[in-house]
Design an enzyme around this catalytic site. Structure first.
Site, PDB file in Angstrom:
ATOM      1  N   HIS A  24       0.962  -1.144  -0.015  1.00  0.00           N
ATOM      2  CA  HIS A  24       0.181  -0.309  -0.625  1.00  0.00           C
ATOM      3  C   HIS A  24       0.713   1.328   0.208  1.00  0.00           C
ATOM      4  CE1 HIS A  24       0.226   0.435   3.652  1.00  0.00           C
ATOM      5  NE2 HIS A  24      -0.568  -0.608   4.580  1.00  0.00           N
ATOM      6  N   HIS A  78      -5.925  -9.346  14.485  1.00  0.00           N
ATOM      7  CA  HIS A  78      -5.930  -7.786  13.309  1.00  0.00           C
ATOM      8  C   HIS A  78      -6.630  -8.470  11.908  1.00  0.00           C
ATOM      9  CE1 HIS A  78      -4.432  -4.426  11.583  1.00  0.00           C
ATOM     10  NE2 HIS A  78      -3.495  -4.366  11.351  1.00  0.00           N
ATOM     11  N   GLU A  80      -6.538  -5.983   9.612  1.00  0.00           N
ATOM     12  CA  GLU A  80      -6.321  -5.919   7.923  1.00  0.00           C
ATOM     13  C   GLU A  80      -6.571  -6.784   6.840  1.00  0.00           C
ATOM     14  OE1 GLU A  80      -3.037  -2.912   8.413  1.00  0.00           O
ATOM     15  OE2 GLU A  80      -3.399  -2.413   6.377  1.00  0.00           O
ATOM     16  N   ASP A  82      -4.181  -8.074   5.307  1.00  0.00           N
ATOM     17  CA  ASP A  82      -3.123  -8.365   5.018  1.00  0.00           C
ATOM     18  C   ASP A  82      -3.121  -9.994   5.871  1.00  0.00           C
ATOM     19  OD1 ASP A  82      -2.127  -6.300   6.672  1.00  0.00           O
ATOM     20  OD2 ASP A  82      -0.749  -7.041   6.650  1.00  0.00           O
ATOM     21  N   HIS A 145      -1.861  -2.388  15.202  1.00  0.00           N
ATOM     22  CA  HIS A 145      -1.767  -1.166  14.379  1.00  0.00           C
ATOM     23  C   HIS A 145      -2.790  -0.657  14.212  1.00  0.00           C
ATOM     24  CE1 HIS A 145      -0.857  -0.555   9.407  1.00  0.00           C
ATOM     25  NE2 HIS A 145      -1.351   0.644  10.527  1.00  0.00           N
ATOM     26  N   ASP A 164       0.957  -7.067  14.285  1.00  0.00           N
ATOM     27  CA  ASP A 164       1.816  -6.564  13.419  1.00  0.00           C
ATOM     28  C   ASP A 164       3.793  -6.012  14.248  1.00  0.00           C
ATOM     29  OD1 ASP A 164       0.955  -6.025  10.711  1.00  0.00           O
ATOM     30  OD2 ASP A 164      -0.476  -4.294  11.341  1.00  0.00           O
ATOM     31  N   TYR A 196      10.132  -0.849   9.731  1.00  0.00           N
ATOM     32  CA  TYR A 196       9.243  -1.784   9.903  1.00  0.00           C
ATOM     33  C   TYR A 196       8.557  -0.482  10.680  1.00  0.00           C
ATOM     34  CZ  TYR A 196       5.109  -4.372  11.167  1.00  0.00           C
ATOM     35  OH  TYR A 196       3.857  -5.119  11.075  1.00  0.00           O
ATOM     36  N   HIS A 229       4.862 -10.658  10.548  1.00  0.00           N
ATOM     37  CA  HIS A 229       5.237 -10.457   9.360  1.00  0.00           C
ATOM     38  C   HIS A 229       6.428 -10.262  10.063  1.00  0.00           C
ATOM     39  CE1 HIS A 229       2.115  -7.883   7.391  1.00  0.00           C
ATOM     40  NE2 HIS A 229       2.070  -7.701   7.911  1.00  0.00           N
TER      41      HIS A 229
HETATM   42 FE1  FEO Z   1      -1.959  -3.964  10.335  1.00  0.00          FE
HETATM   43 FE2  FEO Z   1       0.361  -6.618   8.699  1.00  0.00          FE
HETATM   44  O1  FEO Z   1      -1.038  -5.198   9.306  1.00  0.00           O
END
Ligand code: FEO
Length: 404
Positions: A24, A78, A80, A82, A145, A164, A196, A229
């Site tokens: 993004h 979470h 989001e 992803d 996040h 995250d 990050y 991640h």
């Molecule tokens: Fe806030 Fe990896 O998504």
């Protein structure tokens, strides 16, 4: 597919995204991963989904361990996309599962999926879930996040599933910190942590500090930190906790980064002279031409340095668009505890240097006003003046740095 076991009965069932380079708008030169975890206990529990276009890989990995109809719990740390992208598939394949999620997560998820018919249980900080010989404890971490975010702590195994938090956009064949640093360097891993944090978590330093303190109060002392991640912190969870605390408290190196773009190489020539001045004062310096580096890489270097010199020529009374783009990203990330100077060329009317200083002032950053500007061509006199400007900026950074 290789089996990756964090602790006896806890498996990584995520995805390595080797090819993603634009997350993004955040450029990810090292790719990323979407980590998901499976806990084989009396009540089989899956933690987090993955990005939609990688759902098949997650499903294949999970199916190696278990008939998916036997999954009892799905933890949604979470929402989001992803991490929530594959949840629609999982809801169909795991008809006997209950989803555990925060209140804000449930409301948000209803905007991404038709959750009618999903068995959902809202949890909050302090709630626990017994899944057999293990207990899962939930800790809400709003804005780390997104507002919905939470972390899940496997108490007996002392594994913190941190979504995250503590992640890195880092695709690799290794899953753990000790494995990664055998093949690559610790410096590369540390750089990915800075990158990050700078691009995703910089605005939330105060919250991060408070949450790390709260984890301690709640008795969450992880022996392993498993983010969504990048690599899993098996050997050095303390290191990344301390690093986050330091960054949240404004700690960084006594260093200057020079971030600039140029039209006819006048501003670039002055950037070189400024760097010479900084080096004359033995200042550690990084240089980021915005022609050669994406905004997010420059942002990481911004965050790793105490001082920043921004350079832009004036174009139609404004900043060069590449520098404007950097500034727009920086404003959204709400930086703190950094000192800024500016330089640049102009033709018939200035504007860029003043705008750089004013914009950074408005962000609450320490600024050195006036910046250094010059007309059209960088003459040898201008280079000499820029050299002096670099020297004086180095001294100001050194002084400012003492308070941290
Ligand atoms: Fe806030 Fe990896 O998504």
């Amino acid at each position: 597919m290789e089996k990756v076991e964090l602790k006896p009965g806890i498996f990584w069932v995520g995805v390595v995204d080797w090819s993603i380079r634009d997350f993004h708008g955040y450029i990810t030169p090292r790719g990323s991963t979407y980590n998901s975890y499976l806990i084989m206990d009396d009540d089989i529990t899956l933690i987090d989904g993955v990005k939609l276009n990688h759902a098949d890989t997650q499903i294949k990995r999970v199916s190696r361990y278990v008939d998916m109809t036997k999954i009892k719990n799905i933890i949604v740390n979470h929402i989001e996309p992803d991490h929530s992208g594959s949840l629609g598939h999982l809801a169909k394949l795991c008809p006997n599962a209950t989803f555990y999620i925060t209140d804000k997560g449930k409301k948000g998820l209803a905007r991404f999926f038709d959750i009618e018919g999903w068995d959902m249980k809202v949890v909050k900080t302090g709630d626990t879930l017994k899944i057999g010989k293990r207990t899962l404890a939930f800790v809400e971490t709003p804005m780390i996040h997104w507002p919905d975010s939470m972390m899940t702590f496997a108490k007996e195994d002392k594994v913190l599933f941190s979504q995250d938090g503590f992640g890195q956009h880092l695709a690799s064949a290794q899953r753990f910190d000790d494995e990664f640093t055998q093949c690559s360097s610790w410096a590369e891993l540390e750089d990915a942590v800075w990158d990050y944090y700078a691009n995703i978590l910089m605005p939330f330093g105060t919250l991060i500090k408070r949450k790390i303190d709260e984890l301690g109060t709640l008795g969450v002392a992880p022996e392993m930190i498993a983010p969504v991640h990048g690599i899993i912190w098996r050997k050095e969870p303390e290191w990344v906790l301390n690093k986050y605390m330091e960054m949240a408290q404004g700690k960084t190196d006594e260093r200057v980064v020079v971030i600039y773009d140029t039209m006819w190489y006048s501003t670039e020539k002055i950037a070189h002279a400024v760097v010479e001045g900084l080096r004359e004062e033995k200042m550690d310096v990084r240089v980021m031409s915005l022609k050669a580096n994406p905004t997010s890489v420059a942002m990481k270097e911004f965050w790793r340095a105490r001082g920043c010199l921004l350079g832009s020529p004036t174009l139609n009374n404004h900043l060069l668009p590449s520098v404007g783009k950097f500034l727009t990203s920086l404003k959204g990330l709400r930086p703190k505890n950094r000192i800024i100077g500016a330089f640049g060329s102009y033709g018939w009317a200035g504007g860029a240097v003043k705008q750089l200083i004013e914009a950074c002032d408005a962000m609450g950053l320490e600024t050195v006003d006036p910046g250094y500007q010059f007309n059209y061509r960088a003459s040898s006199v201008d280079e000499e003046e820029a050299f002096k400007y670099g020297r004086s900026f180095a001294l100001k950074v050194r002084e400012y740095h003492k308070q941290f």
